[in-house]
Design a protein around this motif. Structure first.
Motif, short mmCIF file in Angstrom:
data_model
loop_
_atom_site.label_atom_id
_atom_site.label_comp_id
_atom_site.label_asym_id
_atom_site.label_seq_id
_atom_site.Cartn_x
_atom_site.Cartn_y
_atom_site.Cartn_z
N LEU A 25 12.91 -0.26 3.62
CA LEU A 25 11.93 0.73 4.04
C LEU A 25 11.84 0.69 5.55
CD1 LEU A 25 9.50 2.67 3.33
CD2 LEU A 25 8.07 0.62 3.37
N LEU A 26 11.97 1.85 6.20
CA LEU A 26 12.00 1.89 7.66
C LEU A 26 11.18 3.06 8.18
CD1 LEU A 26 15.36 1.51 6.69
CD2 LEU A 26 15.16 0.39 8.91
N ARG A 27 10.80 2.94 9.43
CA ARG A 27 10.18 4.04 10.15
C ARG A 27 11.23 4.65 11.08
NH1 ARG A 27 4.65 4.15 9.75
NH2 ARG A 27 3.70 2.28 8.82
N TYR A 28 11.00 5.87 11.49
CA TYR A 28 11.96 6.53 12.36
C TYR A 28 12.14 5.74 13.66
CZ TYR A 28 14.20 10.08 15.24
OH TYR A 28 15.06 10.74 16.06
N ASP A 29 11.06 5.14 14.17
CA ASP A 29 11.15 4.39 15.43
C ASP A 29 12.13 3.23 15.35
OD1 ASP A 29 9.34 6.08 16.54
OD2 ASP A 29 7.63 4.73 16.37
N GLN A 141 3.19 -2.31 2.56
CA GLN A 141 2.39 -3.53 2.41
C GLN A 141 3.13 -4.57 1.58
OE1 GLN A 141 -1.33 -2.16 0.79
NE2 GLN A 141 -1.99 -1.20 2.71
N GLU A 142 3.72 -4.14 0.48
CA GLU A 142 4.47 -5.07 -0.36
C GLU A 142 5.73 -5.57 0.35
OE1 GLU A 142 3.30 -6.41 -2.87
OE2 GLU A 142 1.57 -5.07 -3.12
N PHE A 143 6.33 -4.67 1.12
CA PHE A 143 7.54 -4.99 1.88
C PHE A 143 7.31 -6.23 2.76
CE2 PHE A 143 10.37 -4.43 5.55
CZ PHE A 143 11.56 -4.06 4.97
N LYS A 144 6.12 -6.34 3.33
CA LYS A 144 5.79 -7.43 4.25
C LYS A 144 5.20 -8.65 3.55
CE LYS A 144 4.63 -4.05 7.85
NZ LYS A 144 3.53 -3.50 8.68
N TYR A 149 6.78 -11.09 -6.98
CA TYR A 149 7.18 -9.95 -7.81
C TYR A 149 7.02 -8.62 -7.06
CZ TYR A 149 6.88 -13.53 -11.38
OH TYR A 149 7.05 -14.69 -12.10
N LYS A 150 7.11 -8.67 -5.75
CA LYS A 150 6.89 -7.45 -4.98
C LYS A 150 7.96 -6.39 -5.26
CE LYS A 150 9.15 -9.21 -0.77
NZ LYS A 150 8.90 -9.56 0.66
N ASP A 151 9.17 -6.82 -5.61
CA ASP A 151 10.21 -5.84 -5.94
C ASP A 151 9.77 -4.93 -7.07
OD1 ASP A 151 11.87 -6.74 -4.02
OD2 ASP A 151 13.43 -7.52 -5.35
N ASP A 152 9.08 -5.49 -8.07
CA ASP A 152 8.61 -4.69 -9.20
C ASP A 152 7.60 -3.64 -8.73
OD1 ASP A 152 10.17 -6.11 -10.99
OD2 ASP A 152 8.59 -7.54 -11.46
#
Length: 296
Positions: A25-29, A141-144, A149-152
């Motif tokens: 997951l990324l931002r344009y910046d 939020q889950e990414f960080k 089990y954040k992948d789920d």
């Protein structure tokens, strides 16, 4: 001097797990801070949350979008995005099909979103844009987080977004100001670019003929040839041959593969045919390009 970060390293270093790129997951910046990168083929799905004016060239079509929108890209169809009024992508995420494989009974490519001829853009009103923004924020939020089990949870958000889009009507209006020949030429060039560089012997040049490219573009081979002659003055087969010669020369000079292996990776099953092709277009045999100490 610091070695430029490759596109693969860029994604893997920011991935949510140690597997080869399956989700990010990324931002344009984030992309603005990257060093210029050599082109690499895309082998992942991409979902962009866009705003503002965007021109999207997808397959042999061009679409214009103003305002908030979702764009959902398949690895099967080439695309480019123009942002004439400045940055128009809030956030985006990418994933490989394997990341969601166990969540669908069928291959993800069978979803209506990725059916042949499907339009990839979904315009959002204020309420819909808020809902999508909340799903992206939840993923961020889950990414960080360190949750085991954040992948789920992230997969659930992806599935929600895909289903959200499937309930909507995609943008079907074409951007008529784009010249058809220019558009077809741009997509042809991108299809050609996606096949290079050849980085290992398991990778092979797949779209070998004008008919192969025409089939991918969904146009008649004569229409493709006319478009390319209009914009470049060259035939489809001529442009393919030029690129093959360029890539063959690079591999002959800089790889340790033998001539037969290089020829095979570029679509020549017969080494003699490859040698004849190179000599016809360059005036010398493949061995003439080999560096000292590199096997012939």
């Amino acid at each position: 001097m610091k070695k430029p970060e490759s596109i693969e390293d860029f994604y893997i270093n920011r991935a949510i797990n140690s597997q080869p790129l399956v989700f990010n997951l990324l931002r344009y910046d984030d992309c603005l801070r990257m060093d210029p990168q050599p082109y690499r083929r895309r082998d992942f799905y991409k979902v962009s949350f866009m705003r503002g004016r965007t021109l999207l060239h997808y397959g042999d079509q061009s679409l214009e979008v103003n305002g908030d929108a979702l764009a959902i890209f398949s690895p099967d169809v080439p695309y480019t995005v123009d942002m004439p009024d400045g940055p128009a992508i809030r956030q985006y995420f990418i994933f490989k099909g394997a990341y969601l494989a166990e969540y669908f009974r069928r291959n993800i490519r069978e979803l209506p979103l990725f059916a042949p001829g499907a339009h990839p853009v979904y315009e959002l009103d204020a309420t819909q844009a808020t809902a999508i923004a909340q799903l992206f924020e939840r993923m961020a939020q889950e990414f960080k987080s360190d949750y085991a089990y954040k992948d789920d949870l992230i997969r659930n958000c992806i599935i929600d977004i895909l289903h959200y889009a499937m309930r909507m009507e995609p943008v079907a209006k074409r951007h008529l100001q784009t010249d058809a020949s220019v558009r077809i030429t741009g997509v042809f060039n991108e299809l050609l670019d996606r096949q290079f560089p050849i980085e290992n012997l398991s990778q092979q040049f797949e779209l070998k003929s004008p008919a192969d490219f025409a089939a991918q573009l969904g146009v008649h081979v004569n229409s493709l040839n006319r478009a390319l002659r209009t914009t470049t003055g060259k035939s489809t087969s001529g442009l393919i041959a030029e690129r093959l010669v360029t890539e063959a020369t690079i591999l002959l000079k800089h790889s340790e593969w033998n001539v037969a292996e290089i020829g095979f990776s570029l679509g020549f099953e017969d080494p003699a045919h490859f040698s004849h092709f190179i000599k016809k277009h360059t005036g010398q045999a493949p061995s003439g390009f080999r560096s000292v100490g590199v096997p012939a």
